[in-house]
Design an enzyme around this catalytic site. Structure first.
Site: not given
Length: 295
Positions: A173, A181, A186, A190, A216
Protein backbone atom coordinates in the site's frame (compact mmCIF):
# COMPACT_ATOMS: atom_id res chain seq x y z
CA UNK A 1 -11.73 26.28 -4.01
CA UNK A 2 -14.38 23.63 -4.60
CA UNK A 3 -17.91 24.92 -4.93
CA UNK A 4 -20.38 23.59 -2.36
CA UNK A 5 -23.12 21.15 -3.21
CA UNK A 6 -26.69 22.19 -2.59
CA UNK A 7 -28.52 19.84 -0.25
CA UNK A 8 -31.64 19.83 -2.39
CA UNK A 9 -29.85 18.99 -5.66
CA UNK A 10 -30.68 15.47 -6.81
CA UNK A 11 -29.15 13.58 -9.73
CA UNK A 12 -31.33 13.72 -12.81
CA UNK A 13 -30.55 12.19 -16.18
CA UNK A 14 -32.17 13.73 -19.24
CA UNK A 15 -33.84 11.70 -21.98
CA UNK A 16 -31.07 11.52 -24.57
CA UNK A 17 -33.12 9.10 -26.65
CA UNK A 18 -35.27 12.05 -27.74
CA UNK A 19 -32.30 13.70 -29.51
CA UNK A 20 -32.02 12.81 -33.24
CA UNK A 21 -29.24 10.35 -33.99
CA UNK A 22 -26.09 11.88 -35.50
CA UNK A 23 -23.12 9.93 -36.87
CA UNK A 24 -23.85 6.51 -35.43
CA UNK A 25 -24.39 5.18 -31.94
CA UNK A 26 -22.34 6.34 -28.98
CA UNK A 27 -22.71 6.24 -25.21
CA UNK A 28 -21.01 6.82 -21.89
CA UNK A 29 -20.99 4.07 -19.25
CA UNK A 30 -20.38 5.04 -15.62
CA UNK A 31 -17.64 2.73 -14.33
CA UNK A 32 -16.41 4.44 -11.12
CA UNK A 33 -17.00 4.82 -8.20
CA UNK A 34 -18.83 1.58 -7.34
CA UNK A 35 -22.14 3.13 -6.27
CA UNK A 36 -25.82 2.96 -7.23
CA UNK A 37 -25.04 4.58 -10.61
CA UNK A 38 -22.34 2.02 -11.52
CA UNK A 39 -22.96 0.58 -14.96
CA UNK A 40 -25.50 3.21 -15.98
CA UNK A 41 -25.52 3.88 -19.72
CA UNK A 42 -26.03 7.37 -21.15
CA UNK A 43 -26.87 7.41 -24.86
CA UNK A 44 -25.12 10.13 -26.86
CA UNK A 45 -27.33 10.45 -29.91
CA UNK A 46 -26.46 14.16 -30.14
CA UNK A 47 -24.87 16.70 -27.83
CA UNK A 48 -24.77 16.37 -24.05
CA UNK A 49 -23.60 18.36 -21.05
CA UNK A 50 -22.15 16.91 -17.85
CA UNK A 51 -22.26 18.67 -14.50
CA UNK A 52 -23.58 18.85 -10.96
CA UNK A 53 -26.58 21.00 -11.80
CA UNK A 54 -29.72 18.91 -12.51
CA UNK A 55 -30.33 20.88 -15.72
CA UNK A 56 -27.41 19.05 -17.37
CA UNK A 57 -28.13 16.19 -19.73
CA UNK A 58 -25.98 13.99 -17.47
CA UNK A 59 -26.21 15.22 -13.87
CA UNK A 60 -23.50 14.01 -11.47
CA UNK A 61 -24.08 14.46 -7.76
CA UNK A 62 -20.58 15.19 -6.48
CA UNK A 63 -19.07 18.33 -4.99
CA UNK A 64 -15.90 17.65 -7.02
CA UNK A 65 -17.91 18.20 -10.22
CA UNK A 66 -18.68 21.75 -11.38
CA UNK A 67 -22.25 22.81 -12.04
CA UNK A 68 -21.50 22.84 -15.78
CA UNK A 69 -18.38 20.74 -16.10
CA UNK A 70 -18.03 19.51 -19.69
CA UNK A 71 -19.94 19.06 -22.90
CA UNK A 72 -19.89 16.48 -25.69
CA UNK A 73 -20.78 17.57 -29.23
CA UNK A 74 -21.48 15.44 -32.29
CA UNK A 75 -19.52 16.39 -35.39
CA UNK A 76 -20.31 14.07 -38.32
CA UNK A 77 -19.39 10.64 -36.95
CA UNK A 78 -17.09 12.00 -34.24
CA UNK A 79 -17.81 12.96 -30.63
CA UNK A 80 -15.87 15.94 -29.28
CA UNK A 81 -15.56 16.56 -25.54
CA UNK A 82 -14.81 20.06 -24.23
CA UNK A 83 -14.12 21.24 -20.69
CA UNK A 84 -16.35 24.15 -19.68
CA UNK A 85 -13.85 25.87 -17.39
CA UNK A 86 -14.50 23.42 -14.58
CA UNK A 87 -12.81 23.82 -11.19
CA UNK A 88 -11.14 20.40 -11.23
CA UNK A 89 -10.72 19.85 -14.96
CA UNK A 90 -11.83 17.16 -17.39
CA UNK A 91 -9.53 14.20 -18.03
CA UNK A 92 -9.41 11.69 -20.89
CA UNK A 93 -7.31 8.60 -20.22
CA UNK A 94 -5.70 10.37 -17.28
CA UNK A 95 -4.62 13.49 -19.18
CA UNK A 96 -6.25 16.93 -18.70
CA UNK A 97 -7.99 18.23 -21.82
CA UNK A 98 -9.50 21.46 -23.08
CA UNK A 99 -11.07 19.86 -26.14
CA UNK A 100 -10.44 16.53 -27.85
CA UNK A 101 -12.07 13.88 -30.00
CA UNK A 102 -13.18 10.78 -28.13
CA UNK A 103 -12.25 7.30 -29.30
CA UNK A 104 -14.17 4.18 -28.35
CA UNK A 105 -12.75 2.83 -25.09
CA UNK A 106 -11.56 6.22 -23.80
CA UNK A 107 -11.97 6.89 -20.08
CA UNK A 108 -13.54 10.25 -19.24
CA UNK A 109 -13.04 11.58 -15.69
CA UNK A 110 -15.05 14.49 -14.29
CA UNK A 111 -14.36 15.14 -10.63
CA UNK A 112 -14.23 11.76 -8.93
CA UNK A 113 -16.50 10.04 -11.49
CA UNK A 114 -15.22 7.99 -14.44
CA UNK A 115 -17.16 7.14 -17.59
CA UNK A 116 -16.15 4.87 -20.45
CA UNK A 117 -16.92 6.08 -23.97
CA UNK A 118 -18.26 3.49 -26.43
CA UNK A 119 -18.78 4.28 -30.10
CA UNK A 120 -19.46 2.35 -33.30
CA UNK A 121 -20.15 -1.30 -33.96
CA UNK A 122 -22.90 -2.83 -31.89
CA UNK A 123 -23.33 -0.53 -28.90
CA UNK A 124 -25.41 -3.13 -27.08
CA UNK A 125 -22.69 -5.76 -27.49
CA UNK A 126 -20.00 -3.30 -26.39
CA UNK A 127 -22.12 -2.27 -23.42
CA UNK A 128 -22.68 -5.83 -22.22
CA UNK A 129 -18.97 -6.57 -22.61
CA UNK A 130 -18.25 -3.53 -20.44
CA UNK A 131 -20.78 -4.62 -17.82
CA UNK A 132 -19.02 -8.01 -17.59
CA UNK A 133 -15.65 -6.28 -17.40
CA UNK A 134 -16.90 -4.17 -14.50
CA UNK A 135 -17.55 -7.35 -12.49
CA UNK A 136 -13.82 -8.20 -12.50
CA UNK A 137 -11.96 -4.89 -13.09
CA UNK A 138 -11.57 -1.89 -10.76
CA UNK A 139 -12.77 1.19 -12.62
CA UNK A 140 -10.17 3.62 -11.24
CA UNK A 141 -6.96 1.61 -11.53
CA UNK A 142 -7.93 -0.98 -14.18
CA UNK A 143 -6.43 -3.67 -11.97
CA UNK A 144 -8.51 -6.75 -11.18
CA UNK A 145 -10.92 -6.18 -8.29
CA UNK A 146 -11.13 -7.91 -4.91
CA UNK A 147 -13.85 -10.31 -6.02
CA UNK A 148 -11.77 -11.62 -8.93
CA UNK A 149 -8.66 -11.77 -6.72
CA UNK A 150 -10.34 -14.03 -4.17
CA UNK A 151 -11.66 -16.34 -6.90
CA UNK A 152 -8.20 -16.51 -8.47
CA UNK A 153 -6.58 -17.30 -5.11
CA UNK A 154 -9.05 -20.13 -4.50
CA UNK A 155 -7.92 -21.73 -7.75
CA UNK A 156 -4.23 -21.15 -7.04
CA UNK A 157 -4.41 -22.59 -3.52
CA UNK A 158 -6.30 -25.65 -4.77
CA UNK A 159 -3.60 -26.18 -7.39
CA UNK A 160 -0.84 -25.83 -4.80
CA UNK A 161 -2.52 -28.26 -2.44
CA UNK A 162 -3.24 -30.82 -5.15
CA UNK A 163 0.10 -30.79 -6.94
CA UNK A 164 2.49 -29.62 -4.23
CA UNK A 165 3.22 -26.33 -6.01
CA UNK A 166 4.13 -22.86 -4.72
CA UNK A 167 2.46 -19.46 -4.81
CA UNK A 168 3.48 -16.11 -3.32
CA UNK A 169 1.36 -13.08 -2.59
CA UNK A 170 2.68 -9.51 -2.36
CA UNK A 171 0.49 -7.04 -0.48
CA UNK A 172 1.50 -3.39 -0.71
CA UNK A 173 0.00 0.00 0.00
CA UNK A 174 0.95 3.66 -0.31
CA UNK A 175 2.80 5.02 2.71
CA UNK A 176 0.92 7.78 4.54
CA UNK A 177 -1.73 7.90 1.83
CA UNK A 178 -4.07 9.91 4.05
CA UNK A 179 -1.49 12.69 4.08
CA UNK A 180 -1.52 12.71 0.27
CA UNK A 181 -5.30 13.18 0.29
CA UNK A 182 -5.17 15.79 3.06
CA UNK A 183 -2.39 17.82 1.46
CA UNK A 184 -3.32 17.59 -2.21
CA UNK A 185 -6.98 16.52 -2.31
CA UNK A 186 -8.80 13.32 -3.17
CA UNK A 187 -8.44 13.85 -6.91
CA UNK A 188 -4.66 13.85 -6.47
CA UNK A 189 -4.96 10.68 -4.38
CA UNK A 190 -6.96 9.03 -7.16
CA UNK A 191 -4.35 10.11 -9.70
CA UNK A 192 -1.54 8.60 -7.58
CA UNK A 193 -3.36 5.27 -7.28
CA UNK A 194 -4.11 5.16 -11.00
CA UNK A 195 -0.54 6.03 -11.99
CA UNK A 196 0.97 3.59 -9.50
CA UNK A 197 -1.31 0.83 -10.78
CA UNK A 198 -0.28 1.61 -14.35
CA UNK A 199 3.40 1.33 -13.44
CA UNK A 200 2.94 -2.03 -11.73
CA UNK A 201 0.54 -3.43 -14.33
CA UNK A 202 3.10 -2.92 -17.08
CA UNK A 203 5.60 -5.05 -15.12
CA UNK A 204 3.26 -7.97 -14.44
CA UNK A 205 3.95 -11.18 -16.33
CA UNK A 206 1.22 -13.13 -18.08
CA UNK A 207 1.10 -15.86 -15.43
CA UNK A 208 0.87 -13.33 -12.55
CA UNK A 209 -2.15 -11.42 -11.30
CA UNK A 210 -2.38 -7.78 -10.20
CA UNK A 211 -5.43 -6.61 -8.23
CA UNK A 212 -6.68 -3.75 -6.13
CA UNK A 213 -7.53 -5.21 -2.74
CA UNK A 214 -9.20 -2.07 -1.40
CA UNK A 215 -8.45 1.62 -0.82
CA UNK A 216 -4.73 2.10 -1.42
CA UNK A 217 -3.93 -1.62 -1.04
CA UNK A 218 -2.84 -3.77 -3.98
CA UNK A 219 -1.90 -7.42 -4.45
CA UNK A 220 0.38 -9.28 -6.83
CA UNK A 221 0.00 -13.07 -7.03
CA UNK A 222 3.09 -14.91 -8.30
CA UNK A 223 2.82 -18.66 -8.98
CA UNK A 224 5.85 -20.92 -8.48
CA UNK A 225 7.80 -18.28 -6.55
CA UNK A 226 10.26 -19.07 -3.77
CA UNK A 227 10.60 -16.71 -0.82
CA UNK A 228 13.75 -15.24 -2.37
CA UNK A 229 12.10 -14.70 -5.77
CA UNK A 230 9.02 -13.15 -4.17
CA UNK A 231 11.20 -10.82 -2.09
CA UNK A 232 13.09 -9.76 -5.22
CA UNK A 233 9.83 -9.07 -7.06
CA UNK A 234 8.54 -7.05 -4.09
CA UNK A 235 11.75 -5.02 -3.95
CA UNK A 236 11.48 -4.32 -7.69
CA UNK A 237 7.96 -2.91 -7.22
CA UNK A 238 9.00 -0.89 -4.16
CA UNK A 239 11.90 0.64 -6.07
CA UNK A 240 9.68 1.31 -9.10
CA UNK A 241 7.36 3.45 -6.96
CA UNK A 242 10.15 5.21 -5.06
CA UNK A 243 12.01 6.21 -8.24
CA UNK A 244 8.95 7.39 -10.17
CA UNK A 245 8.02 11.09 -10.20
CA UNK A 246 4.32 11.46 -9.46
CA UNK A 247 2.89 14.81 -10.58
CA UNK A 248 -0.67 16.07 -10.32
CA UNK A 249 -1.80 19.48 -11.51
CA UNK A 250 1.81 20.61 -11.77
CA UNK A 251 2.69 19.55 -8.21
CA UNK A 252 5.14 16.74 -7.49
CA UNK A 253 3.86 14.25 -4.89
CA UNK A 254 6.45 12.05 -3.15
CA UNK A 255 5.20 8.45 -3.07
CA UNK A 256 6.64 5.33 -1.48
CA UNK A 257 5.12 1.95 -0.76
CA UNK A 258 5.59 -0.80 1.82
CA UNK A 259 5.32 -4.46 0.84
CA UNK A 260 4.53 -7.61 2.80
CA UNK A 261 5.06 -11.08 1.33
CA UNK A 262 2.91 -14.14 2.07
CA UNK A 263 3.74 -17.70 0.98
CA UNK A 264 1.62 -20.81 0.63
CA UNK A 265 2.36 -23.46 3.28
CA UNK A 266 0.49 -26.13 5.25
CA UNK A 267 -1.21 -23.48 7.41
CA UNK A 268 -2.93 -21.88 4.40
CA UNK A 269 -6.42 -23.28 3.94
CA UNK A 270 -7.88 -20.44 1.86
CA UNK A 271 -7.28 -16.99 0.34
CA UNK A 272 -7.73 -15.11 3.62
CA UNK A 273 -4.93 -17.11 5.27
CA UNK A 274 -2.52 -16.13 2.51
CA UNK A 275 -3.65 -12.50 2.66
CA UNK A 276 -3.32 -12.51 6.44
CA UNK A 277 0.28 -13.77 6.22
CA UNK A 278 1.16 -10.98 3.77
CA UNK A 279 -0.67 -8.41 5.89
CA UNK A 280 1.33 -9.38 8.98
CA UNK A 281 4.55 -8.71 7.06
CA UNK A 282 3.15 -5.46 5.67
CA UNK A 283 2.49 -4.39 9.27
CA UNK A 284 6.12 -5.18 10.10
CA UNK A 285 7.28 -3.15 7.10
CA UNK A 286 5.31 -0.14 8.33
CA UNK A 287 6.86 -0.41 11.78
CA UNK A 288 10.33 -0.84 10.26
CA UNK A 289 10.09 2.69 8.87
CA UNK A 290 8.01 2.20 5.68
CA UNK A 291 9.33 2.17 2.10
CA UNK A 292 10.63 -1.35 2.60
CA UNK A 293 9.87 -5.06 2.04
CA UNK A 294 9.31 -7.73 4.69
CA UNK A 295 9.24 -11.32 3.47
Amino acid sequence: MLSGMSADVKTRVGDLQAVPAVGGEACLVRIYPPDAELGRKFELAGGATIGRDPSNTIAVESDLVSRRHAEIAARAEARIIRDLGSTNGTYVNGAPITETELRSGDLVKVGDVIFKFLHGGSIEALYHEEIYRMTIIDGLTEAYNKRYLLEHLEREISRCRRYGRRVALLLFDVDRFKQVNDAHGHLAGDAVLRELAGLVRRRIRREELFARYGGEEFVVVIPEATREAAAQAAESIRRLAAEHRFVFDGTAIPVTISVGVGLFDERVSGPLDLLRAADENLYKAKHAGRNCVVA
